[in-house]
Design a protein around this motif. Structure first.
Motif, mmCIF file in Angstrom:
data_model
loop_
_atom_site.group_PDB
_atom_site.id
_atom_site.type_symbol
_atom_site.label_atom_id
_atom_site.label_comp_id
_atom_site.label_asym_id
_atom_site.label_seq_id
_atom_site.Cartn_x
_atom_site.Cartn_y
_atom_site.Cartn_z
ATOM 1 N N LEU A 1 0.806 -1.220 0.000
ATOM 2 C CA LEU A 1 0.000 0.000 0.000
ATOM 3 C C LEU A 1 0.842 1.273 0.000
ATOM 4 O O LEU A 1 0.404 2.302 -0.515
ATOM 5 C CB LEU A 1 -0.940 0.005 1.210
ATOM 6 N N THR A 2 2.011 1.237 0.606
ATOM 7 C CA THR A 2 2.852 2.429 0.731
ATOM 8 C C THR A 2 4.302 2.050 0.436
ATOM 9 O O THR A 2 4.787 1.036 0.915
ATOM 10 C CB THR A 2 2.760 3.008 2.154
ATOM 11 N N THR A 3 4.985 2.881 -0.329
ATOM 12 C CA THR A 3 6.391 2.631 -0.631
ATOM 13 C C THR A 3 7.253 3.010 0.573
ATOM 14 O O THR A 3 6.810 3.764 1.438
ATOM 15 C CB THR A 3 6.850 3.448 -1.848
ATOM 16 N N PRO A 4 8.490 2.512 0.632
ATOM 17 C CA PRO A 4 9.373 2.891 1.744
ATOM 18 C C PRO A 4 9.575 4.401 1.871
ATOM 19 O O PRO A 4 9.771 4.917 2.962
ATOM 20 C CB PRO A 4 10.686 2.190 1.410
ATOM 21 N N SER A 5 9.462 5.123 0.752
ATOM 22 C CA SER A 5 9.632 6.575 0.796
ATOM 23 C C SER A 5 8.352 7.304 1.183
ATOM 24 O O SER A 5 8.319 8.528 1.267
ATOM 25 C CB SER A 5 10.126 7.081 -0.555
ATOM 26 N N GLY A 6 7.266 6.547 1.429
ATOM 27 C CA GLY A 6 6.017 7.157 1.870
ATOM 28 C C GLY A 6 5.019 7.415 0.757
ATOM 29 O O GLY A 6 3.914 7.862 1.017
ATOM 30 N N GLY A 7 5.390 7.132 -0.481
ATOM 31 C CA GLY A 7 4.461 7.303 -1.598
ATOM 32 C C GLY A 7 3.487 6.143 -1.672
ATOM 33 O O GLY A 7 3.528 5.208 -0.873
ATOM 34 N N GLU B 1 -3.119 3.188 -5.890
ATOM 35 C CA GLU B 1 -4.101 4.198 -5.502
ATOM 36 C C GLU B 1 -5.290 3.490 -4.836
ATOM 37 O O GLU B 1 -5.568 2.320 -5.124
ATOM 38 C CB GLU B 1 -4.565 4.996 -6.718
ATOM 39 N N PRO B 2 -5.998 4.180 -3.954
ATOM 40 C CA PRO B 2 -7.127 3.546 -3.253
ATOM 41 C C PRO B 2 -8.138 2.873 -4.185
ATOM 42 O O PRO B 2 -8.697 1.831 -3.849
ATOM 43 C CB PRO B 2 -7.756 4.695 -2.476
ATOM 44 N N GLY B 3 -8.354 3.422 -5.367
ATOM 45 C CA GLY B 3 -9.294 2.818 -6.312
ATOM 46 C C GLY B 3 -8.800 1.513 -6.911
ATOM 47 O O GLY B 3 -9.566 0.774 -7.524
ATOM 48 N N TYR C 1 -15.101 -4.929 -1.027
ATOM 49 C CA TYR C 1 -15.371 -3.500 -1.208
ATOM 50 C C TYR C 1 -14.065 -2.773 -1.544
ATOM 51 O O TYR C 1 -12.989 -3.190 -1.139
ATOM 52 C CB TYR C 1 -16.018 -2.901 0.045
ATOM 53 N N PRO C 2 -14.187 -1.662 -2.282
ATOM 54 C CA PRO C 2 -12.981 -0.902 -2.641
ATOM 55 C C PRO C 2 -12.494 -0.059 -1.461
ATOM 56 O O PRO C 2 -13.290 0.396 -0.634
ATOM 57 C CB PRO C 2 -13.447 -0.019 -3.795
ATOM 58 N N LEU C 3 -11.203 0.156 -1.412
ATOM 59 C CA LEU C 3 -10.621 1.001 -0.371
ATOM 60 C C LEU C 3 -11.201 2.410 -0.430
ATOM 61 O O LEU C 3 -11.305 3.082 0.592
ATOM 62 C CB LEU C 3 -9.098 1.040 -0.520
ATOM 63 N N THR C 4 -11.627 2.847 -1.598
ATOM 64 C CA THR C 4 -12.214 4.183 -1.731
ATOM 65 C C THR C 4 -13.459 4.347 -0.855
ATOM 66 O O THR C 4 -13.787 5.459 -0.455
ATOM 67 C CB THR C 4 -12.571 4.506 -3.195
ATOM 68 N N ASP C 5 -14.152 3.248 -0.535
ATOM 69 C CA ASP C 5 -15.322 3.333 0.354
ATOM 70 C C ASP C 5 -14.934 3.872 1.723
ATOM 71 O O ASP C 5 -15.749 4.486 2.407
ATOM 72 C CB ASP C 5 -15.990 1.964 0.524
#
Length: 116
Positions: free
Chosen positions: A36-42, A46-48, A64-68
């Motif tokens: 979900l997140t890169t080591p650099s914080g990016g 994407e949530p969708g 369910y999608p993370l966007t919910d």
């Protein structure tokens, strides 16, 4: 069963128009929250692009999608997911399984289980 770094590189390949000029899609399942997140914080995804599952009280699975969950633009998705902010995380306390096994052992609740 890919190492987290290798799996992230595979995802990056699919996002790269030079490596993936025809826009092929990648569909995979993972329990690796570091995706979900890169080591650099990016954000690697994407949530969708992320879908979660959650069991209800009857054991049925909801997809369910993370966007919910409406994560914030700068929110650390890995941290929030592991904290249970989006659901999809088993409700299990550290040591809970061992304590239940010990209790069952003490009460004899599982002696002979599986024997006929």
């Amino acid at each position: 069963s890919l190492h987290s770094r290798f799996a992230a590189e595979v995802v990056r390949l699919f996002h790269d128009p030079l490596a993936n000029p025809r826009g092929a899609q990648l569909v995979f399942t993972s329990h690796d929250a570091t995706m979900l997140t890169t080591p650099s914080g990016g954000r690697l995804l994407e949530p969708g692009q992320v879908w979660l599952t959650q069991k209800d009280k009857d054991g049925a699975t909801e997809l369910y999608p993370l966007t919910d969950a409406e994560p914030g633009e700068e929110e650390d998705l890995t941290h929030s997911y592991l904290a249970g902010a989006f659901g999809g995380v088993p409700s299990l306390l550290e040591g809970q399984i061992a304590r239940r096994l010990a209790t069952a052992r003490e009460t004899g609740a599982y002696e002979g289980a599986g024997q006929s």
